[in-house]
Design a protein around this motif. Structure first.
Motif, PDB file in Angstrom:
ATOM      1  N   PHE A 168       0.831  -1.206   0.000  1.00 23.46           N
ATOM      2  CA  PHE A 168       0.000   0.000   0.000  1.00 23.46           C
ATOM      3  C   PHE A 168       0.866   1.258   0.000  1.00 23.46           C
ATOM      4  CE2 PHE A 168      -2.992  -3.000   2.033  1.00 23.46           C
ATOM      5  CZ  PHE A 168      -4.140  -2.740   1.305  1.00 23.46           C
ATOM      6  N   ASP A 169       0.272   2.316  -0.552  1.00 23.16           N
ATOM      7  CA  ASP A 169       0.796   3.664  -0.397  1.00 23.16           C
ATOM      8  C   ASP A 169       0.180   4.201   0.916  1.00 23.16           C
ATOM      9  OD1 ASP A 169       1.543   6.405  -1.018  1.00 23.16           O
ATOM     10  OD2 ASP A 169      -0.566   6.677  -1.617  1.00 23.16           O
ATOM     11  N   PHE A 170       0.726   5.296   1.451  1.00 20.18           N
ATOM     12  CA  PHE A 170       0.195   5.856   2.703  1.00 20.18           C
ATOM     13  C   PHE A 170      -0.858   6.955   2.438  1.00 20.18           C
ATOM     14  CE2 PHE A 170       0.278   9.004   6.092  1.00 20.18           C
ATOM     15  CZ  PHE A 170       0.069   8.220   7.215  1.00 20.18           C
ATOM     16  N   GLY A 171      -0.405   8.091   1.900  1.00 20.58           N
ATOM     17  CA  GLY A 171      -1.257   9.283   1.779  1.00 20.58           C
ATOM     18  C   GLY A 171      -2.354   9.139   0.740  1.00 20.58           C
ATOM     19  N   PHE A 172      -3.590   9.313   1.165  1.00 22.39           N
ATOM     20  CA  PHE A 172      -4.783   9.239   0.326  1.00 22.39           C
ATOM     21  C   PHE A 172      -5.030   7.836  -0.215  1.00 22.39           C
ATOM     22  CE2 PHE A 172      -3.530  13.668   0.449  1.00 22.39           C
ATOM     23  CZ  PHE A 172      -4.698  14.211   0.948  1.00 22.39           C
ATOM     24  N   THR A 173      -4.339   6.846   0.397  1.00 18.74           N
ATOM     25  CA  THR A 173      -4.642   5.443   0.109  1.00 18.74           C
ATOM     26  C   THR A 173      -5.125   4.796   1.407  1.00 18.74           C
ATOM     27  OG1 THR A 173      -3.009   5.363  -1.660  1.00 18.74           O
ATOM     28  CG2 THR A 173      -3.697   3.249  -0.733  1.00 18.74           C
ATOM     29  N   LEU A 174      -4.303   4.886   2.456  1.00 16.88           N
ATOM     30  CA  LEU A 174      -4.716   4.357   3.771  1.00 16.88           C
ATOM     31  C   LEU A 174      -5.122   5.483   4.726  1.00 16.88           C
ATOM     32  CD1 LEU A 174      -2.000   1.610   4.409  1.00 16.88           C
ATOM     33  CD2 LEU A 174      -4.313   1.286   3.543  1.00 16.88           C
ATOM     34  N   GLY A 205      -2.363   2.220  -4.755  1.00 16.34           N
ATOM     35  CA  GLY A 205      -2.057   3.614  -4.445  1.00 16.34           C
ATOM     36  C   GLY A 205      -2.955   4.566  -5.207  1.00 16.34           C
ATOM     37  N   ASP A 206      -2.817   5.859  -4.921  1.00 19.74           N
ATOM     38  CA  ASP A 206      -3.724   6.862  -5.512  1.00 19.74           C
ATOM     39  C   ASP A 206      -3.050   7.723  -6.564  1.00 19.74           C
ATOM     40  OD1 ASP A 206      -2.163   8.069  -3.364  1.00 19.74           O
ATOM     41  OD2 ASP A 206      -3.309   9.877  -3.808  1.00 19.74           O
ATOM     42  N   GLU A 207      -1.790   7.423  -6.893  1.00 24.56           N
ATOM     43  CA  GLU A 207      -1.051   8.362  -7.736  1.00 24.56           C
ATOM     44  C   GLU A 207      -0.284   7.698  -8.874  1.00 24.56           C
ATOM     45  OE1 GLU A 207       1.542  11.837  -6.497  1.00 24.56           O
ATOM     46  OE2 GLU A 207       0.740  11.140  -4.580  1.00 24.56           O
ATOM     47  N   TYR A 208       0.126   8.535  -9.781  1.00 25.30           N
ATOM     48  CA  TYR A 208       0.997   8.151 -10.897  1.00 25.30           C
ATOM     49  C   TYR A 208       2.205   7.361 -10.398  1.00 25.30           C
ATOM     50  CZ  TYR A 208       4.364   8.953 -14.717  1.00 25.30           C
ATOM     51  OH  TYR A 208       5.308   8.795 -15.711  1.00 25.30           O
ATOM     52  N   ALA A 209       2.839   7.863  -9.339  1.00 25.80           N
ATOM     53  CA  ALA A 209       4.065   7.245  -8.817  1.00 25.80           C
ATOM     54  C   ALA A 209       3.837   5.790  -8.408  1.00 25.80           C
ATOM     55  CB  ALA A 209       4.581   8.038  -7.620  1.00 25.80           C
ATOM     56  N   ASP A 210       2.658   5.485  -7.886  1.00 28.89           N
ATOM     57  CA  ASP A 210       2.346   4.124  -7.448  1.00 28.89           C
ATOM     58  C   ASP A 210       2.098   3.210  -8.655  1.00 28.89           C
ATOM     59  OD1 ASP A 210       2.135   4.816  -4.556  1.00 28.89           O
ATOM     60  OD2 ASP A 210       0.434   6.005  -5.245  1.00 28.89           O
ATOM     61  N   ILE A 211       1.247   3.689  -9.545  1.00 26.53           N
ATOM     62  CA  ILE A 211       0.800   2.850 -10.663  1.00 26.53           C
ATOM     63  C   ILE A 211       1.930   2.652 -11.685  1.00 26.53           C
ATOM     64  CG2 ILE A 211      -0.935   2.635 -12.511  1.00 26.53           C
ATOM     65  CD1 ILE A 211      -1.966   2.497  -9.476  1.00 26.53           C
TER      66      ILE A 211
END
Ligand SMILES: [Mg+2]
Length: 256
Positions: free
Chosen positions: A8-14, A206-212
């Protein structure tokens, strides 16, 4: 395919930050920085040659400089390093004294104080705990990767909400040195989870470009958690067959 692990990502994911705005962000960090300044004064790493405002300006300038470098190089510049740079240059100019008193622990403490306001603002989403509990019951290994400049802050926030116990491994860009979407941070965490030979059965959420895009570069599956609002200057995720969810609990649908 049985899913064995989720990163998981942290911010705006969990976790979420209520009413995020640039003003709120600056106010939050100024409050933190004033705490760090008080601590420096307490330790007598200060003098009448400098005011709080001058220190804040110098700190902001250095942070901006590292931020630009970070965008270019994808390298993380931890908050401890900003403090170190600012204090060393003030010491060289003979503006502050006693810099030799500052060891690694003190730099960590200064960074933690600087980010302390964030610790009050980030809250887990309503369904975060239930999601992590259910995944744990299904024996899914859980890890976290956050692009954050201070490792301890992320650990503190998970601990504060009694969520740290669900994670097999926690990594931040501050500790790793590189930021998502660098694929090596994902591969490093995968190895720590003991899943390096099970890349087919791991999901990045995750919620962002960086995650995906990071997941894509590391050859891993990904699920985008769609945020309710957009960030300014957000990068478009140009990936075919992008899987999206709108609530964290929906990640359970991908696990048997
Ligand atoms: Mg995020």
């Amino acid at each position: 395919m049985t899913i064995k692990g989720i990163i998981f990502d942290f911010g705006f994911t969990l976790f979420y930050f209520d009413n995020p705005s640039v003003e709120k962000y600056y106010e939050c960090f100024k409050k933190g920085l004033l705490k760090s300044i008080s601590y420096l004064k307490e330790r007598q790493v200060w003098s009448e040659k400098i005011t709080d405002e001058t220190f804040i300006k110098k700190f902001a300038k250095k942070r901006e400089h590292f931020f630009r470098k970070c965008i270019k190089t994808k390298t993380e510049f931890p908050t401890t390093l900003i403090f170190q740079n600012v204090l060393e240059s003030l010491s060289e100019d003979k503006i502050i004294n006693n810099i030799d008193q500052i060891d690694l622990n003190t730099y960590n403490k200064l960074a933690e104080m600087y980010h302390s306001c964030e610790e009050e603002e980030w809250e887990p989403f309503e369904n975060t705990r239930e999601t992590l509990e259910k995944l744990t019951k299904k024996n899914v290994r859980i890890a976290l990767i956050s692009n954050h400049p201070n490792h301890q802050t992320i650990k503190n926030m998970l601990k504060k909400h009694d969520l740290a116990k669900f994670f097999d491994f926690i990594m931040t860009s501050a500790k790793y040195g590189k930021r998502k979407p660098d694929p090596t941070i994902f591969l490093y965490v995968l190895e720590k989870m003991g899943l390096e030979s099970h890349t087919d059965s791991v999901i990045i959420c995750g919620d962002e470009y960086a995650d995906i895009i990071g997941a894509y570069r590391a050859n891993l599956k990904s699920v985008l958690l769609e945020r309710k609002y957009k960030f300014p200057f957000e990068k478009e995720i140009d990936k075919p067959n992008l899987i999206k969810i709108s609530d964290i609990l929906e990640i359970l649908n991908f696990v048997e």
